[in-house]
Design an enzyme around this catalytic site. Sequence first.
Site, PDB file in Angstrom:
ATOM      1  N   CYS A   1       0.828  -1.211   0.000  1.00 48.38           N
ATOM      2  CA  CYS A   1       0.000   0.000   0.000  1.00 48.38           C
ATOM      3  C   CYS A   1       0.861   1.258   0.000  1.00 48.38           C
ATOM      4  O   CYS A   1       0.457   2.298  -0.516  1.00 48.38           O
ATOM      5  CB  CYS A   1      -0.948  -0.008   1.197  1.00 48.38           C
ATOM      6  SG  CYS A   1      -0.138  -0.201   2.796  1.00 48.38           S
TER       7      CYS A   1
ATOM      8  N   HIS B   1      -1.513   1.158   7.428  1.00 48.81           N
ATOM      9  CA  HIS B   1      -1.974   1.123   6.045  1.00 48.81           C
ATOM     10  C   HIS B   1      -1.880   2.523   5.444  1.00 48.81           C
ATOM     11  O   HIS B   1      -2.101   3.522   6.131  1.00 48.81           O
ATOM     12  CB  HIS B   1      -3.428   0.631   6.009  1.00 48.81           C
ATOM     13  CG  HIS B   1      -3.982   0.459   4.635  1.00 48.81           C
ATOM     14  ND1 HIS B   1      -3.432  -0.389   3.698  1.00 48.81           N
ATOM     15  CD2 HIS B   1      -5.057   1.037   4.028  1.00 48.81           C
ATOM     16  CE1 HIS B   1      -4.145  -0.338   2.587  1.00 48.81           C
ATOM     17  NE2 HIS B   1      -5.129   0.533   2.754  1.00 48.81           N
TER      18      HIS B   1
END
Length: 467
Positions: free
Chosen positions: A142, A418
């Site tokens: 990510c 994330h």
Amino acid sequence: MKKQVCRSNKSPWVCLTCSSVHCGRYVNGHAKKHYEDAQIPLTNHKKTEKQEKVQHTVCMDCSSYSTYCYRCDDFVVNDTKLGLVQKVREHLQNLENSAFTADRHRKRKLLENSSLNSKLLKVNGSTTALCATGLRNLGNTCFMNAILQSLSNIQQFCCYFKELPAVELRNGKTAGRRTYHTRSQGDNNVSLVEEFRKTLCALWQGSQTAFSPESLFYVVWKIMPNFRGYQQQDAHEFMRYLLDHLHLELQGGFNGVSRSVILQENSGLSASNKCCINGASTVVTAIFGGILQNEVNCLICGTESRKFDPFLDCLRSFTDLEELDETELYMCHKCKKKQKSTKKFWIQKLPKVLCLHLKRFHWTAYLRNKVDTYVEFPLRGLDMKCYLLEPENSGPESCLYDLAAVVVHHGSGVGSGHYTAYATHEGRWFHFNDSTVTLTDEETVVKAKAYILFYVERQAKSGSDKL
């Protein structure tokens, strides 16, 4: 295939033992729970030899076809002697391809008939479909996806790469033209520029909902050893490495042709906009490069020393006056010895794209903790004039910047959590969360706890526009 327990259609993983499909660990974690449940000893029945071998340890991502072993807690790059993993991949791809046409037609009909669908927008009275494409997560990638989506929405930078001709490698094939591969393959004949170009081209074609940057990630592994493996990485560090290596490859060119020549022919950037870092200018330094003046003053005799340094992003409070401590005594050429001094940075030349990195992580005795404080930032009209060395020589709008993209880190630590990104494209704001792309609004963007901010220099209005 059957789906048990989980009703989510996000991040599906198929167990290669029993063909059950469950969601990944970043959704509800049912795929991992399926493995953990299989490890619970059987108390009511005696284990057979077959039951002992069936442990449901290996699963495959139904989107990127990467394989993961829960027992090893790592991705698997090798195959069985019979090539069974590859056969499963090909089977999944055949299923996807056979369903693609019918599914695409069904979705198109659904979009046409649904006025509330978030992927449709009214623009000047006409209906426009959302053409943004997500990036599949290849295993904690990510950090890379957020940076790629941000850079893809910096128009001048992105357009330069998309207009480059495809690079033919020495073996006569286009760079990175492989569907599946192991990371250990000994192919040194790779081009970061070419894979970056192809990724940017795929992101706004509107032909697919998500693109797998497998070939680009393969090249990253080859030329950036720091990013090998599937652990979480720092998005800002990746951006710096990516831009540096793009810059170096563009300087050297491919097939003996320097792409600095193409910069002058295709980019429309004048020589005055170029800031040379490590040799010849490229599109990287022409757009992201600025110049800092490092000014040191001796507190004893008042002697001033100036040094000009190129920079690719503004970090922390560069322009604050700082008194150097005893460990940083300055060698004064007039006093002929090290003296106490002050240091101050001025911006001598602003870049076309201003990258602001917020220092969200700090070291304690053993840990790198996150600073989760909200920092307010403007969407439009960031004025950098007061930080310039010679503000009187700048135009009325040459110091104004408008926000183009924001990278956000969710979670508590740099090695976990994330990354997602917000970016504006043709007047609309999008939220990029790996494979998922959604329309959003300015109110949501300004509430984000930004980690990296990308500001684009506002273009001065021409004389005809002012009439």
